[in-house]
Design an enzyme around this catalytic site. Structure first.
Site, short mmCIF file in Angstrom:
data_model
loop_
_atom_site.label_atom_id
_atom_site.label_comp_id
_atom_site.label_asym_id
_atom_site.label_seq_id
_atom_site.Cartn_x
_atom_site.Cartn_y
_atom_site.Cartn_z
N HIS A 52 0.85 -1.18 0.00
CA HIS A 52 0.00 0.00 0.00
C HIS A 52 0.90 1.24 0.00
CE1 HIS A 52 0.61 -0.08 4.43
NE2 HIS A 52 0.34 1.20 4.37
N TYR A 120 3.89 2.47 14.66
CA TYR A 120 4.19 3.41 13.59
C TYR A 120 3.52 4.75 13.83
CZ TYR A 120 -0.23 1.76 11.54
OH TYR A 120 -1.55 1.41 11.32
#
Length: 152
Positions: A52, A120
């Site tokens: 992605h 993240y």
């Protein structure tokens, strides 16, 4: 290295109690120029989560447990590294932060027999009404990455 990708080697401060390491600081604008969101995800051994990319946000990845093979592919038309593939090995054996710029496709494969956990940071918050996440199949012929372990 793909243009705009940055690696920050983490420094562990160890003593008889354990260790401490800084992941990202607000006085490191060259790593994450803006804070949007922090997230945490886990994947099981052998899982491939790819590919992605984002049009608006940068990602900053840290794998806190397990080990992974991270694959990046530069999709950006204006980039001097358009079409370049980079591979990084991250996790317990190599504790690094990896900045992935917008327009760079990314994914990973969990290595070994243990799950991998990624923490993240992004420069934008997730918007469920207009997600900034464009999907590409893990076996996309343009990227043509061989995910098999090469026995040597």
């Amino acid at each position: 290295m793909i243009n705009g990708v940055k690696v920050k080697k983490l420094v562990k401060h160890c003593d008889d109690r354990g260790f401490f390491a800084e992941l990202v600081r607000n006085d490191e604008p060259d790593i994450l120029f803006k804070f949007g969101q922090a997230s945490w995800s886990m994947s099981y051994p052998g899982v491939i989560k790819a590919f992605h990319y984002h049009e608006k946000q940068d990602d900053l990845w840290f794998f806190r447990s397990g080990n992974v093979q991270v694959v990046l592919y530069d999709l950006r038309e204006e980039s001097p590294t358009k079409g370049v593939t980079d591979v990084y090995y991250m996790g317990e054996e190599n504790p690094i932060m990896l900045l992935i710029p917008k327009g760079v496709a990314h994914g990973y494969r969990v290595l070994g027999q243990r799950p991998a956990e990624v923490i993240y940071f992004t420069t934008e918050s997730y918007n469920s009404n207009e997600p900034d996440e464009k999907r590409i199949p893990w076996d996309d012929p343009q990227i043509a990455f061989n995910w098999e372990t090469k026995n040597r």
